[in-house]
Write a protein that holds these residues in place. Structure first.
Motif, PDB file in Angstrom:
ATOM      1  N   ASN A 230       0.836  -1.131  -0.010  1.00 44.98           N
ATOM      2  CA  ASN A 230       0.069   0.130   0.100  1.00 44.98           C
ATOM      3  C   ASN A 230       0.928   1.409   0.035  1.00 44.98           C
ATOM      4  OD1 ASN A 230       0.849   0.614   2.742  1.00 44.98           O
ATOM      5  ND2 ASN A 230      -0.503  -1.221   3.301  1.00 44.98           N
ATOM      6  N   PRO A 231       0.513   2.513  -0.173  1.00 52.83           N
ATOM      7  CA  PRO A 231       1.083   3.587  -0.109  1.00 52.83           C
ATOM      8  C   PRO A 231       2.042   3.406   1.005  1.00 52.83           C
ATOM      9  CG  PRO A 231      -1.055   4.092  -0.795  1.00 52.83           C
ATOM     10  CD  PRO A 231      -1.040   2.756  -0.549  1.00 52.83           C
ATOM     11  N   ASP A 239       5.930  -5.406  -4.420  1.00 51.92           N
ATOM     12  CA  ASP A 239       5.151  -6.238  -5.202  1.00 51.92           C
ATOM     13  C   ASP A 239       4.256  -7.046  -4.521  1.00 51.92           C
ATOM     14  OD1 ASP A 239       6.475  -5.706  -7.666  1.00 51.92           O
ATOM     15  OD2 ASP A 239       8.352  -6.830  -7.370  1.00 51.92           O
ATOM     16  N   CYS A 240       4.295  -7.068  -3.090  1.00 47.53           N
ATOM     17  CA  CYS A 240       3.404  -7.836  -2.352  1.00 47.53           C
ATOM     18  C   CYS A 240       1.771  -7.714  -2.734  1.00 47.53           C
ATOM     19  CB  CYS A 240       3.671  -7.576  -0.783  1.00 47.53           C
ATOM     20  SG  CYS A 240       5.115  -8.143  -0.158  1.00 47.53           S
ATOM     21  N   GLY A 241       1.327  -8.611  -3.046  1.00 45.27           N
ATOM     22  CA  GLY A 241      -0.334  -8.669  -3.548  1.00 45.27           C
ATOM     23  C   GLY A 241      -0.209  -9.179  -4.832  1.00 45.27           C
ATOM     24  N   LYS A 274      11.340  -5.498   6.622  1.00 46.13           N
ATOM     25  CA  LYS A 274      10.837  -4.872   7.896  1.00 46.13           C
ATOM     26  C   LYS A 274       9.886  -3.731   7.673  1.00 46.13           C
ATOM     27  CE  LYS A 274      12.128  -3.205  12.562  1.00 46.13           C
ATOM     28  NZ  LYS A 274      13.145  -3.118  13.368  1.00 46.13           N
ATOM     29  N   VAL A 275       8.807  -3.551   7.931  1.00 45.07           N
ATOM     30  CA  VAL A 275       7.861  -2.304   7.818  1.00 45.07           C
ATOM     31  C   VAL A 275       7.705  -1.838   9.088  1.00 45.07           C
ATOM     32  CG1 VAL A 275       6.464  -3.706   5.828  1.00 45.07           C
ATOM     33  CG2 VAL A 275       5.794  -3.907   8.182  1.00 45.07           C
TER      34      VAL A 275
END
Length: 276
Positions: A230-231, A239-241, A274-275
């Motif tokens: 997401n933003p 590329d996740c999704g 990491k997020v």
């Protein structure tokens, strides 16, 4: 008496003559090369030898052709086992059987599972809804929907199998669709996390909580959630999704929960980021 002796002697001589003639024929048939070895032989003998040599060459060619063609392999149909009726949930035997029926040779050869091995990753096996025209039909066939995730091209493959006939009636392939993760995928994600430097905090917390070293996923209870970019998502997870990404929720067996919510595992790229 003399006539009897002559008659028996004549039969013996005739029998010997027949045996000699038969032996000559066998030599001519089994040794075609010797019939043409004498250049002074008749034209008929040479022609016969040439014909036999041609037949021998033809036979050799046929044998080589047979050797080049590999024998076909016929896959045995899976056993039916225990079956349900109507809208009963799928039995274990039915679920196993339809998964085998859905996983045909072409899909097995062209796809990869979560470990990068041949064949797609099994996700779910569920009883399919009846078709609209069959809603009031008590004898409507039982069908199952079998889904696989193909890590080779990040696609979800769903097949509808008729349990009565054993035939695959429909196949649907989609990309960018992320169903809930299977246990095998959670285990692989935990292995990647334990092996990655970003998993050092998890291992330290596990050591503090249990007094033991964390070395393998079966020391943990695992849950997960699909993660989509997401933003503001780090570039490493953009590329996740499209890729198969997840967050793990980890609990030590017979111990406390360990917070790993700030870590995302990309199973498609086999990396951890990491997020937050």
């Amino acid at each position: 008496m003399r006539k009897i002796v002559h008659r028996h002697l004549g039969k013996a001589v005739a029998g010997a003559g027949i045996a000699v003639a038969a032996t000559a024929v066998m030599v001519a048939v089994t040794l075609p090369g010797s019939a043409g070895a004498d250049d002074s032989g008749s034209g008929a003998g040479a022609g016969q030898s040439g014909q036999q040599a041609g037949q021998g060459a033809q036979g050799t060619g046929q044998e080589q052709g047979r050797a080049a063609v590999q024998p076909g392999v016929v896959e045995q149909a899976p056993a039916e086992g225990d079956t349900g009726e109507g809208r009963d949930p799928l039995t274990e035997d039915e679920a196993e059987r339809v998964e085998q029926l859905a996983l045909d040779r072409q899909l097995r050869r062209s796809s990869e599972n979560v470990e990068g091995e041949g064949g797609p990753q099994p996700i779910t096996v569920d009883l399919a809804d009846p078709e609209t025209s069959e809603l009031d039909d008590p004898d409507a066939p039982r069908r199952a929907e079998v889904s696989f995730y193909d890590y080779k091209d990040d696609s979800l493959v769903t097949k509808t199998v008729n349990l009565d006939t054993g035939k695959v009636e429909a196949t649907d392939t989609q990309q960018g669709v992320q169903p809930p993760l299977s246990r095998a995928e959670n285990v692989e994600a935990a292995e990647l996390l334990i092996a990655d430097p970003l998993g050092d905090g998890l291992k330290a917390d596990y050591r503090d909580a249990t007094g033991n070293e964390l070395t393998k996923p079966d020391q943990l209870l695992l849950n997960s959630m699909v993660y989509r970019a997401n933003p503001g998502t780090p570039a490493a997870l953009a590329d996740c999704g499209e890729h198969r990404c997840l967050r793990l929720f980890v609990k030590a067996k017979n111990g406390p929960w360990i917070d790993t919510r700030d870590l995302v595992i990309d199973l498609s790229d086999r990396k951890v980021a990491k997020v937050g």
